[in-house]
Enzyme design. Structure first.
Site, PDB file in Angstrom:
ATOM      1  CG  PHE A  50      -0.249   0.341   2.522  1.00 18.28           C
ATOM      2  CD1 PHE A  50      -0.035   1.660   2.909  1.00 18.28           C
ATOM      3  CD2 PHE A  50       0.176  -0.665   3.382  1.00 18.28           C
ATOM      4  CE1 PHE A  50       0.601   1.969   4.106  1.00 18.28           C
ATOM      5  CE2 PHE A  50       0.808  -0.366   4.575  1.00 18.28           C
ATOM      6  CZ  PHE A  50       1.022   0.960   4.942  1.00 18.28           C
TER       7      PHE A  50
ATOM      8  CB  CYS B 177      10.842  -0.627   3.257  1.00 12.50           C
ATOM      9  SG  CYS B 177      11.353  -0.373   1.542  1.00 12.50           S
TER      10      CYS B 177
ATOM     11  NE  ARG C 175      -3.661  -2.508   4.728  1.00 15.83           N
ATOM     12  CZ  ARG C 175      -2.776  -2.492   5.712  1.00 15.83           C
ATOM     13  NH1 ARG C 175      -1.985  -1.424   5.860  1.00 15.83           N
ATOM     14  NH2 ARG C 175      -2.650  -3.506   6.531  1.00 15.83           N
TER      15      ARG C 175
END
Length: 492
Positions: free
Chosen positions: A157, A289, A185
């Site tokens: 997402f 990330c 999502r």
């Protein structure tokens, strides 16, 4: 059945064999604007029959597509690059509504995705393999890269516009068919991307789009017609994808979670380091990330650096991503906001000092949004939960270290190995960290260690499962296999 292309962003459909189709499973979920609470769409999930149809369409298209000249295969990608640039403003606004990040972040994300299309357009050169005349007496040898079939990608997402483009252009240019399963999502931008793929002239069946949840993913992992699968998401799911795909004989690249550290030495430009650390930690609401959410600072400059970080954090504006001057947008769901707030509570319970508390932030006119302001912890040690676990929110921890060796030890002390950054004025420090940091992406005097599209996106330990990464030459090797061609023509 109505197979027309969607006329509205609110119609969530699969794209299979060149036709737009309604998914057939019974379950699904609402797609909600994270900043306003507005319901944008309802996405129905794909069942096993939908997966079968998508893979069959890909296999049927693969036979012809893989035999076409590579120069022909990249022509739709040139057109796709142009379309993405022409529609960048539209895509960015849709991305903000669908995900919650700011407009500037959305534009940057799309730019990085377009870079991958650009690199894939160079496939006539980058797909070449080696040739060695006279490898043995009278024998020439060469390596020939060949596509393998139908590949799938399950994308997250947090970057719905960029990460599908980590995979799709390379799979198509190398001669494979491709199935995209985006996050349920925020599926609106991936769907619009596939509409543009269709408009760019990619032949029917070469690219499919499937919406769905865990059952859809498992069906792809187990399907005998899938040659390989790419995944980006959390570590527990990445581990599952890696194991299940390997069990069923597939190639797999599975990017997992991260816990990225910044090291700040006493020779660093502290103002610059603080600015870039705050940007790295809080951009996209921390939902990426590559967020560096722990900074390890040499003791001699710790207090000065902490003051600078707090000053920069206090200047961050939280709000709706489409409004001007906003630095931090909404988190993806109310559930995720609560989870990030729980990490803040855990940090306090474990003894960290909350130097800046953004939990009480309010965004006027958007009271139903999932907003959390920047939170900065001091006195963090390596055993704390907030030093070990991926938070995926606007939370930054500061830790002190006596020297560079201790800082690197803290950096390497998590189970993750995605990325790290070092701020220093000494080349010897940079060299030491380059050799000792156990991460796949490393920046020196760079706030976020994000590789360009012509380099692969690294990752180690629990941050990556597989052998070949996304982007760059790794992507080409992932989507092809080499036939070694050994040729002898005896003299007459």
């Amino acid at each position: 059945m109505d197979t027309r292309s969607p006329v509205s962003e609110l119609e969530i459909r699969n794209y299979v064999g060149g036709e737009w189709r309604e998914p057939t499973a019974d379950d699904g979920r609402d797609v909600v604007n994270p900043a306003t609470g507005e319901r944008l769409a309802r996405v129905t999930f794909s069942g096993a029959d939908d997966v079968d149809r998508a893979v069959e369409a890909g296999l049927e298209a693969f036979d012809d597509w893989s035999r076409r000249p590579v120069e022909e295969r990249i022509q739709p990608l040139f057109e796709l690059k142009s379309l993405l640039e022409d529609h960048q403003a539209e895509l960015a606004e849709l991305l903000v509504r669908d995900h919650g990040k700011t407009l500037a972040e959305a534009r940057g994300e799309l730019r990085r995705g377009i870079e991958n299309v650009e690199v894939a357009c160079g496939m006539p050169t980058t797909m070449q393999a080696g040739t060695l005349p006279n490898a043995a007496p009278g024998i020439d040898e060469s390596a020939i890269r060949q596509p393998l079939g139908v590949f799938a990608a399950v994308t997250p997402f947090n970057f719905p516009g960029m990460i599908p483009l980590w995979f799709l252009p390379y799979a198509v240019a190398t001669g494979n068919a491709f199935v995209l399963k985006p996050s349920e999502r925020d599926p609106l931008v991936p769907q619009r991307l596939v509409e543009l793929v269709e408009e760019a002239g990619v032949p029917d069946g070469v690219v499919q789009l499937l919406h769905g949840g865990a059952d859809t993913v498992n069906a792809l992992l187990e399907h005998e017609g899938i040659a390989g699968i790419s995944f980006v998401g959390s570590t527990p799911v990445a581990r599952h994808v890696y194991a299940k795909a390997a069990e069923h004989g597939k190639r797999v690249q599975a990017q997992g979670g991260a816990k990225n550290y910044v090291i700040v030495t006493e020779t660093a430009d502290l103002e610059f380091a603080a600015e870039k650390t705050v940007s790295s930690s809080f951009a996209c609401g921390g939902e990426r990330c590559l967020a560096n959410d722990v900074a390890v600072v040499e003791e001699s400059v710790y207090d000065e650096f902490a003051d600078l970080v707090v000053e920069h954090a206090a200047n961050q504006t939280v709000g709706y991503g489409l409004d001007e001057g906003v630095d931090i947008g909404a988190l993806i769901t109310p559930e995720h906001e609560r989870r990030v707030r729980e990490f803040v509570e855990t940090g306090l319970e474990e003894g960290a000092t909350l130097l800046y508390d953004g939990r009480d932030v309010a965004v006027e006119g958007h009271e139903d949004g999932n907003f959390l302001g920047p939170c900065v912890f001091g006195d963090v040690d390596g055993e704390m939960t907030i030093a070990q676990e991926e938070i995926f929110g606007p939370v930054l921890g500061l830790a002190a270290a006596s020297d560079l060796d201790e800082a690197v030890e803290l950096l390497n002390g998590t189970r993750f190995g995605n990325a790290a950054s070092l701020f220093t004025g000494e080349g010897a420090d940079a060299r030491a960290v380059r050799h000792d940091a156990d991460v796949g992406n490393l920046g020196v005097n760079v706030g976020t260690a994000a590789p360009m599209a012509f380099f692969h996106f690294g990752g180690r330990k629990d941050s990556f499962f597989g052998d070949l990464h996304a982007q760059g030459d790794d992507a080409i090797r992932f989507y092809t296999d080499e036939t070694i061609y050994i040729e002898r023509w005896p003299d007459r």
